[in-house]
Design a protein around this motif. Sequence first.
Motif, PDB file in Angstrom:
ATOM      1  N   MET A   1       0.860  -1.178   0.000  1.00 20.09           N
ATOM      2  CA  MET A   1       0.000   0.000   0.000  1.00 20.09           C
ATOM      3  C   MET A   1       0.897   1.229   0.000  1.00 20.09           C
ATOM      4  SD  MET A   1      -2.782   1.152   2.879  1.00 20.09           S
ATOM      5  CE  MET A   1      -4.008   0.062   2.214  1.00 20.09           C
ATOM      6  N   GLU A   2       0.559   2.156  -0.869  1.00 27.19           N
ATOM      7  CA  GLU A   2       1.359   3.387  -0.930  1.00 27.19           C
ATOM      8  C   GLU A   2       0.439   4.606  -0.894  1.00 27.19           C
ATOM      9  OE1 GLU A   2       5.085   5.577  -2.964  1.00 27.19           O
ATOM     10  OE2 GLU A   2       4.868   3.419  -3.026  1.00 27.19           O
ATOM     11  N   PHE A   3       0.689   5.457   0.076  1.00 26.99           N
ATOM     12  CA  PHE A   3       0.027   6.750   0.146  1.00 26.99           C
ATOM     13  C   PHE A   3       0.920   7.761  -0.571  1.00 26.99           C
ATOM     14  CE2 PHE A   3      -1.791   4.543   3.752  1.00 26.99           C
ATOM     15  CZ  PHE A   3      -3.112   4.971   3.742  1.00 26.99           C
ATOM     16  N   THR A   4       0.308   8.743  -1.195  1.00 22.45           N
ATOM     17  CA  THR A   4       1.046   9.842  -1.809  1.00 22.45           C
ATOM     18  C   THR A   4       0.475  11.144  -1.274  1.00 22.45           C
ATOM     19  OG1 THR A   4       1.387   8.558  -3.828  1.00 22.45           O
ATOM     20  CG2 THR A   4       1.725  10.938  -3.977  1.00 22.45           C
ATOM     21  N   LEU A   5       1.348  11.972  -0.730  1.00 25.27           N
ATOM     22  CA  LEU A   5       0.957  13.296  -0.253  1.00 25.27           C
ATOM     23  C   LEU A   5       1.462  14.319  -1.263  1.00 25.27           C
ATOM     24  CD1 LEU A   5      -0.070  15.400   1.714  1.00 25.27           C
ATOM     25  CD2 LEU A   5       2.028  15.110   3.030  1.00 25.27           C
ATOM     26  N   LYS A   6       0.527  14.924  -1.991  1.00 25.91           N
ATOM     27  CA  LYS A   6       0.875  15.955  -2.971  1.00 25.91           C
ATOM     28  C   LYS A   6       0.589  17.317  -2.363  1.00 25.91           C
ATOM     29  CE  LYS A   6       0.139  13.085  -6.952  1.00 25.91           C
ATOM     30  NZ  LYS A   6      -0.015  13.081  -8.376  1.00 25.91           N
TER      31      LYS A   6
ATOM     32  N   GLU B   1      10.612  16.287   1.267  1.00 24.54           N
ATOM     33  CA  GLU B   1      10.037  15.375   0.300  1.00 24.54           C
ATOM     34  C   GLU B   1      10.812  14.063   0.353  1.00 24.54           C
ATOM     35  OE1 GLU B   1      10.870  18.504  -0.314  1.00 24.54           O
ATOM     36  OE2 GLU B   1       9.038  19.469  -0.986  1.00 24.54           O
ATOM     37  N   GLY B   2      10.125  12.973   0.043  1.00 26.64           N
ATOM     38  CA  GLY B   2      10.778  11.671   0.041  1.00 26.64           C
ATOM     39  C   GLY B   2       9.753  10.568   0.167  1.00 26.64           C
ATOM     40  N   ARG B   3      10.248   9.347   0.173  1.00 20.79           N
ATOM     41  CA  ARG B   3       9.395   8.161   0.328  1.00 20.79           C
ATOM     42  C   ARG B   3       9.801   7.482   1.631  1.00 20.79           C
ATOM     43  NH1 ARG B   3       9.436   2.550  -1.887  1.00 20.79           N
ATOM     44  NH2 ARG B   3       7.235   1.967  -2.168  1.00 20.79           N
ATOM     45  N   TYR B   4       8.821   7.291   2.511  1.00 19.73           N
ATOM     46  CA  TYR B   4       9.103   6.798   3.851  1.00 19.73           C
ATOM     47  C   TYR B   4       8.245   5.582   4.184  1.00 19.73           C
ATOM     48  CZ  TYR B   4      10.792  11.609   4.116  1.00 19.73           C
ATOM     49  OH  TYR B   4      11.422  12.791   3.867  1.00 19.73           O
ATOM     50  N   PRO B   5       8.849   4.577   4.867  1.00 14.25           N
ATOM     51  CA  PRO B   5       8.019   3.489   5.390  1.00 14.25           C
ATOM     52  C   PRO B   5       7.026   4.057   6.395  1.00 14.25           C
ATOM     53  CG  PRO B   5      10.353   2.937   5.518  1.00 14.25           C
ATOM     54  CD  PRO B   5      10.255   4.394   5.167  1.00 14.25           C
ATOM     55  N   LEU B   6       5.848   3.474   6.406  1.00 18.69           N
ATOM     56  CA  LEU B   6       4.773   3.909   7.298  1.00 18.69           C
ATOM     57  C   LEU B   6       4.386   2.714   8.160  1.00 18.69           C
ATOM     58  CD1 LEU B   6       2.968   6.447   7.704  1.00 18.69           C
ATOM     59  CD2 LEU B   6       1.407   5.469   6.030  1.00 18.69           C
ATOM     60  N   VAL B   7       4.548   2.842   9.465  1.00 21.74           N
ATOM     61  CA  VAL B   7       4.199   1.767  10.386  1.00 21.74           C
ATOM     62  C   VAL B   7       3.179   2.293  11.399  1.00 21.74           C
ATOM     63  CG1 VAL B   7       6.397   0.556  10.113  1.00 21.74           C
ATOM     64  CG2 VAL B   7       6.157   2.259  11.923  1.00 21.74           C
TER      65      VAL B   7
ATOM     66  N   LEU C   1      -5.285   1.263   6.450  1.00 17.96           N
ATOM     67  CA  LEU C   1      -4.081   0.583   6.927  1.00 17.96           C
ATOM     68  C   LEU C   1      -4.414  -0.767   7.563  1.00 17.96           C
ATOM     69  CD1 LEU C   1      -2.135   3.632   8.353  1.00 17.96           C
ATOM     70  CD2 LEU C   1      -1.404   2.160   6.453  1.00 17.96           C
ATOM     71  N   ASN C   2      -5.498  -0.831   8.299  1.00 18.38           N
ATOM     72  CA  ASN C   2      -5.884  -2.075   8.968  1.00 18.38           C
ATOM     73  C   ASN C   2      -6.424  -3.121   8.000  1.00 18.38           C
ATOM     74  OD1 ASN C   2      -5.096  -1.185  11.512  1.00 18.38           O
ATOM     75  ND2 ASN C   2      -7.085  -0.284  11.943  1.00 18.38           N
ATOM     76  N   ALA C   3      -6.816  -2.709   6.792  1.00 17.35           N
ATOM     77  CA  ALA C   3      -7.359  -3.638   5.796  1.00 17.35           C
ATOM     78  C   ALA C   3      -6.260  -4.291   4.942  1.00 17.35           C
ATOM     79  CB  ALA C   3      -8.347  -2.901   4.885  1.00 17.35           C
ATOM     80  N   ARG C   4      -5.008  -3.914   5.165  1.00 17.74           N
ATOM     81  CA  ARG C   4      -3.911  -4.515   4.399  1.00 17.74           C
ATOM     82  C   ARG C   4      -3.813  -6.009   4.671  1.00 17.74           C
ATOM     83  NH1 ARG C   4       1.155  -1.895   6.592  1.00 17.74           N
ATOM     84  NH2 ARG C   4      -0.194  -1.693   8.383  1.00 17.74           N
ATOM     85  N   GLU C   5      -3.248  -6.707   3.696  1.00 20.30           N
ATOM     86  CA  GLU C   5      -2.927  -8.119   3.888  1.00 20.30           C
ATOM     87  C   GLU C   5      -1.857  -8.240   4.966  1.00 20.30           C
ATOM     88  OE1 GLU C   5      -4.332 -10.783   2.341  1.00 20.30           O
ATOM     89  OE2 GLU C   5      -5.715  -9.378   1.364  1.00 20.30           O
ATOM     90  N   PRO C   6      -1.860  -9.312   5.747  1.00 20.09           N
ATOM     91  CA  PRO C   6      -0.809  -9.479   6.756  1.00 20.09           C
ATOM     92  C   PRO C   6       0.583  -9.411   6.117  1.00 20.09           C
ATOM     93  CG  PRO C   6      -2.541 -11.094   7.068  1.00 20.09           C
ATOM     94  CD  PRO C   6      -2.835 -10.395   5.767  1.00 20.09           C
ATOM     95  N   GLY C   7       1.439  -8.603   6.695  1.00 17.55           N
ATOM     96  CA  GLY C   7       2.800  -8.453   6.198  1.00 17.55           C
ATOM     97  C   GLY C   7       2.956  -7.478   5.044  1.00 17.55           C
TER      98      GLY C   7
END
Length: 136
Positions: free
Chosen positions: A1-6, A53-59, A122-128
């Motif tokens: 899953m990838e969010f993009t903030l423009k 700006e950048g791409r960051y892991p989201l936990v 976020l909670n609807a993602r597949e496990p892992g």
Amino acid sequence: MEFTLKRIAKKDGYTIGHLYVNGIMKVCDTLEPQWRDFHHGAQKVDGKSAIPEGRYPLVVTWSPRFRQWLPLLVGVTLFEGVRIHSGNTPLDTQGCILPGQNRKKGMVLNSRTAMRKIMTLLNAREPGEPAWIKVE
């Protein structure tokens, strides 16, 4: 899953953006502190600067400050503890991303509703399945 903030409006004292998921669905508007051009020598102002700006892991981790599970951006240069959390004005963020609806100048409304939408996604993602946020 990838969010993009423009980021769409870089104003004096605040930054407005649009948050998308997987490049197709707009989730909400966003509010951040003032944008500063770190790539061209701008200096961070503590509590009053939007993240670079950048791409960051989201936990999703427990936030002792907010006493709830919230998204945390990992590895943000010059910043620590950057989260997506509810709030309405630039006074409610110290570098974090506030979700909501930008219906009043310099602020977002209905932030808790937007936050619930983000957490549901976020909670609807597949496990892992990893989550990322790309900030443009």
